[in-house]
Design a protein around this motif. Structure first.
Motif, PDB file in Angstrom:
ATOM      1  N   TYR A 198      -4.619  46.525  86.236  1.00 26.46           N
ATOM      2  CA  TYR A 198      -5.079  45.999  87.522  1.00 26.46           C
ATOM      3  C   TYR A 198      -4.214  44.848  88.007  1.00 26.46           C
ATOM      4  CZ  TYR A 198      -7.062  42.092  84.862  1.00 26.46           C
ATOM      5  OH  TYR A 198      -7.219  41.003  84.045  1.00 26.46           O
ATOM      6  N   ARG A 199      -3.530  44.170  87.108  1.00 20.63           N
ATOM      7  CA  ARG A 199      -2.733  43.003  87.506  1.00 20.63           C
ATOM      8  C   ARG A 199      -1.586  43.391  88.426  1.00 20.63           C
ATOM      9  NH1 ARG A 199      -1.344  39.350  82.412  1.00 20.63           N
ATOM     10  NH2 ARG A 199      -0.703  37.953  84.099  1.00 20.63           N
ATOM     11  N   LYS A 200      -1.084  44.616  88.289  1.00 24.49           N
ATOM     12  CA  LYS A 200      -0.024  45.070  89.195  1.00 24.49           C
ATOM     13  C   LYS A 200      -0.547  45.213  90.615  1.00 24.49           C
ATOM     14  CE  LYS A 200       2.507  47.581  85.572  1.00 24.49           C
ATOM     15  NZ  LYS A 200       3.014  48.897  85.126  1.00 24.49           N
ATOM     16  N   LYS A 201      -1.801  45.657  90.751  1.00 23.05           N
ATOM     17  CA  LYS A 201      -2.408  45.782  92.081  1.00 23.05           C
ATOM     18  C   LYS A 201      -2.623  44.410  92.699  1.00 23.05           C
ATOM     19  CE  LYS A 201      -4.869  50.014  90.728  1.00 23.05           C
ATOM     20  NZ  LYS A 201      -6.201  50.650  90.543  1.00 23.05           N
ATOM     21  N   TRP A 202      -3.025  43.458  91.869  1.00 26.73           N
ATOM     22  CA  TRP A 202      -3.246  42.113  92.393  1.00 26.73           C
ATOM     23  C   TRP A 202      -1.934  41.464  92.800  1.00 26.73           C
ATOM     24  CZ3 TRP A 202      -7.414  39.834  88.526  1.00 26.73           C
ATOM     25  CH2 TRP A 202      -8.571  40.608  88.635  1.00 26.73           C
ATOM     26  N   LEU A 203      -0.855  41.802  92.107  1.00 26.55           N
ATOM     27  CA  LEU A 203       0.457  41.278  92.482  1.00 26.55           C
ATOM     28  C   LEU A 203       0.853  41.776  93.868  1.00 26.55           C
ATOM     29  CD1 LEU A 203       3.061  39.743  91.840  1.00 26.55           C
ATOM     30  CD2 LEU A 203       3.884  41.786  90.650  1.00 26.55           C
ATOM     31  N   ILE A 204       0.582  43.043  94.144  1.00 22.91           N
ATOM     32  CA  ILE A 204       0.860  43.590  95.481  1.00 22.91           C
ATOM     33  C   ILE A 204       0.035  42.863  96.530  1.00 22.91           C
ATOM     34  CG2 ILE A 204       0.646  45.645  96.946  1.00 22.91           C
ATOM     35  CD1 ILE A 204       1.236  47.320  94.426  1.00 22.91           C
ATOM     36  N   ASP A 205      -1.232  42.584  96.200  1.00 25.00           N
ATOM     37  CA  ASP A 205      -2.077  41.803  97.108  1.00 25.00           C
ATOM     38  C   ASP A 205      -1.453  40.446  97.393  1.00 25.00           C
ATOM     39  OD1 ASP A 205      -3.956  43.827  97.104  1.00 25.00           O
ATOM     40  OD2 ASP A 205      -5.407  42.774  95.847  1.00 25.00           O
ATOM     41  N   HIS A 206      -0.977  39.793  96.361  1.00 25.77           N
ATOM     42  CA  HIS A 206      -0.366  38.470  96.511  1.00 25.77           C
ATOM     43  C   HIS A 206       0.861  38.530  97.416  1.00 25.77           C
ATOM     44  CE1 HIS A 206      -2.211  36.680  92.554  1.00 25.77           C
ATOM     45  NE2 HIS A 206      -3.084  36.766  93.539  1.00 25.77           N
ATOM     46  N   GLU A 207       1.654  39.579  97.245  1.00 24.37           N
ATOM     47  CA  GLU A 207       2.854  39.720  98.075  1.00 24.37           C
ATOM     48  C   GLU A 207       2.490  39.882  99.548  1.00 24.37           C
ATOM     49  OE1 GLU A 207       4.625  43.033  96.101  1.00 24.37           O
ATOM     50  OE2 GLU A 207       5.788  41.778  94.698  1.00 24.37           O
ATOM     51  N   LEU A 229      -9.452  39.266  97.219  1.00 25.22           N
ATOM     52  CA  LEU A 229     -10.567  38.804  96.402  1.00 25.22           C
ATOM     53  C   LEU A 229     -11.708  39.828  96.365  1.00 25.22           C
ATOM     54  CD1 LEU A 229     -10.478  35.001  97.240  1.00 25.22           C
ATOM     55  CD2 LEU A 229      -9.668  36.178  95.188  1.00 25.22           C
ATOM     56  N   GLU A 230     -11.803  40.666  97.391  1.00 30.88           N
ATOM     57  CA  GLU A 230     -12.746  41.788  97.329  1.00 30.88           C
ATOM     58  C   GLU A 230     -12.278  42.775  96.260  1.00 30.88           C
ATOM     59  OE1 GLU A 230     -16.221  43.913  98.638  1.00 30.88           O
ATOM     60  OE2 GLU A 230     -15.529  41.860  98.954  1.00 30.88           O
ATOM     61  N   ASN A 231     -10.957  43.011  96.199  1.00 31.82           N
ATOM     62  CA  ASN A 231     -10.398  43.894  95.171  1.00 31.82           C
ATOM     63  C   ASN A 231     -10.643  43.329  93.773  1.00 31.82           C
ATOM     64  OD1 ASN A 231      -9.420  45.682  97.077  1.00 31.82           O
ATOM     65  ND2 ASN A 231      -7.357  44.803  97.120  1.00 31.82           N
ATOM     66  N   VAL A 232     -10.485  42.018  93.630  1.00 34.92           N
ATOM     67  CA  VAL A 232     -10.728  41.376  92.335  1.00 34.92           C
ATOM     68  C   VAL A 232     -12.181  41.573  91.925  1.00 34.92           C
ATOM     69  CG1 VAL A 232     -10.833  39.167  91.119  1.00 34.92           C
ATOM     70  CG2 VAL A 232      -8.910  39.647  92.638  1.00 34.92           C
ATOM     71  N   LYS A 233     -13.079  41.339  92.857  1.00 35.15           N
ATOM     72  CA  LYS A 233     -14.513  41.450  92.595  1.00 35.15           C
ATOM     73  C   LYS A 233     -14.878  42.870  92.156  1.00 35.15           C
ATOM     74  CE  LYS A 233     -17.028  40.699  96.205  1.00 35.15           C
ATOM     75  NZ  LYS A 233     -17.717  40.101  97.365  1.00 35.15           N
ATOM     76  N   ASP A 234     -14.401  43.846  92.915  1.00 38.27           N
ATOM     77  CA  ASP A 234     -14.700  45.245  92.594  1.00 38.27           C
ATOM     78  C   ASP A 234     -14.077  45.662  91.266  1.00 38.27           C
ATOM     79  OD1 ASP A 234     -16.104  45.413  94.927  1.00 38.27           O
ATOM     80  OD2 ASP A 234     -14.654  46.641  96.011  1.00 38.27           O
ATOM     81  N   THR A 235     -12.836  45.210  91.035  1.00 37.82           N
ATOM     82  CA  THR A 235     -12.135  45.570  89.805  1.00 37.82           C
ATOM     83  C   THR A 235     -12.864  45.030  88.579  1.00 37.82           C
ATOM     84  OG1 THR A 235      -9.992  45.614  90.938  1.00 37.82           O
ATOM     85  CG2 THR A 235      -9.954  45.381  88.541  1.00 37.82           C
ATOM     86  N   LEU A 236     -13.324  43.787  88.658  1.00 33.19           N
ATOM     87  CA  LEU A 236     -14.029  43.197  87.525  1.00 33.19           C
ATOM     88  C   LEU A 236     -15.330  43.941  87.234  1.00 33.19           C
ATOM     89  CD1 LEU A 236     -13.534  39.371  88.146  1.00 33.19           C
ATOM     90  CD2 LEU A 236     -12.367  40.831  86.494  1.00 33.19           C
ATOM     91  N   LEU A 237     -16.014  44.382  88.280  1.00 33.06           N
ATOM     92  CA  LEU A 237     -17.243  45.142  88.074  1.00 33.06           C
ATOM     93  C   LEU A 237     -16.947  46.485  87.410  1.00 33.06           C
ATOM     94  CD1 LEU A 237     -19.826  44.951  91.024  1.00 33.06           C
ATOM     95  CD2 LEU A 237     -20.282  44.918  88.580  1.00 33.06           C
ATOM     96  N   ILE A 238     -15.910  47.149  87.893  1.00 37.34           N
ATOM     97  CA  ILE A 238     -15.567  48.473  87.362  1.00 37.34           C
ATOM     98  C   ILE A 238     -15.074  48.386  85.920  1.00 37.34           C
ATOM     99  CG2 ILE A 238     -13.985  50.425  87.582  1.00 37.34           C
ATOM    100  CD1 ILE A 238     -14.050  49.895  90.643  1.00 37.34           C
ATOM    101  N   LEU A 239     -14.152  47.445  85.653  1.00 36.32           N
ATOM    102  CA  LEU A 239     -13.544  47.363  84.327  1.00 36.32           C
ATOM    103  C   LEU A 239     -14.511  46.842  83.270  1.00 36.32           C
ATOM    104  CD1 LEU A 239      -9.923  46.095  85.076  1.00 36.32           C
ATOM    105  CD2 LEU A 239     -10.701  48.417  84.617  1.00 36.32           C
ATOM    106  N   SER A 240     -15.520  46.092  83.682  1.00 34.71           N
ATOM    107  CA  SER A 240     -16.497  45.588  82.712  1.00 34.71           C
ATOM    108  C   SER A 240     -17.697  46.508  82.607  1.00 34.71           C
ATOM    109  CB  SER A 240     -16.968  44.179  83.102  1.00 34.71           C
ATOM    110  OG  SER A 240     -17.671  44.190  84.342  1.00 34.71           O
TER     111      SER A 240
END
Length: 255
Positions: free
Chosen positions: A194-203, A225-236
């Motif tokens: 997921y960190r690669k997706k967040w890097l694209i978001d940052h760019e 931050l919506e992506n972060v929120k959803d990702t944390l729910l899915i991955l956990s």
């Protein structure tokens, strides 16, 4: 069961206390699987995110266990005084639920990014680029260090040239780093792609700030931050067999 505990400060604590009392009333035996989060959320009239936070609270107390591919199970009955004392201490602390914290960051940092797009200097842009470069290097070598992520978000806050906004953003990060709830959520996350997706978001955020497009910067940060929120729910997610893919309701505000 008569409620003699400290009044909960936060919603996840209130839900955690209700679940604790249900477990104390012997509705479940050790080894029983708890109902799906979706069912608990619907019955108590709260979001899945709040139920997840309440279960993390009970997990930290050693009452329940998350079993990947199966669900959440009761592993200890909350009947002895030591657990009651631990619950009292838990309800009296100031730890914030990870999804409540993410919502606060989303509301604050989207507008911080918007303002930064009107104030950022060349020096600020260079600092953001350096943070992204460090983030790329960490991902490439599978370094789980998240310092570059923090540096990027703080660089955006600093680009507002407003020290109060910097303090607010920094405070949220400090609360995250010292939060047992946050750490417990992440202990179930093993997939780091997921960190690669967040890097694209940052760019995308950096590009909007660099182009001095406030609306685009705000929306890019909101989506990130919506992506972060959803990702944390899915991955956990514990992969309860009855999980139906439901995550959140719509965003709390429209921007």
């Amino acid at each position: 069961m008569i409620n003699t505990f400290t009044k909960p400060k936060r919603l996840y604590q209130e839900i955690g206390l209700r679940l604790y009392e249900e477990l104390s009333d012997s509705r479940f035996s050790v080894g029983d699987r708890l109902p799906p989060e979706r069912d608990i959320a619907e019955r108590l009239g709260v979001s899945r995110a709040v139920v997840r936070e309440a279960l993390i609270m009970l997990e930290l107390m050693g009452l329940v266990e998350v079993r990947k591919g199966s669900g959440i199970y009761l592993i200890k009955q909350p009947t002895d005084n030591s657990l009651n004392n631990e619950l009292e201490s838990t309800l009296d602390n100031d730890d914030v639920g990870p999804f409540e914290m993410m919502q606060a960051r989303q509301l604050l940092e989207s507008h911080v990014a918007e303002f930064a797009a009107t104030q950022a200097t060349k020096k600020d842009i260079i600092k953001m680029r350096e943070a992204l470069e460090l983030e790329k290097q960490n991902i490439e070598v599978l370094d789980h260090n998240h310092d570059a992520d923090k540096l990027f978000h703080l660089a955006i806050a600093e680009a507002t040239q407003n020290s109060v906004l910097v303090d607010l953003v920094e405070n949220l990060w400090e609360r995250r780093e010292s939060s047992p709830m946050w750490k417990q959520l992440h202990c179930h996350i093993t997939d780091q792609t997921y960190r690669k997706k967040w890097l694209i978001d940052h760019e995308e955020i950096l590009l909007a700030i660099q182009q001095k497009k406030p609306d685009a910067a705000r929306m890019a940060m909101w989506r990130h931050l919506e992506n972060v929120k959803d990702t944390l729910l899915i991955l956990s997610e514990h992969k309860d067999p009855s999980f139906d893919g439901y995550l959140f309701s719509s965003n709390p505000v429209q921007i």
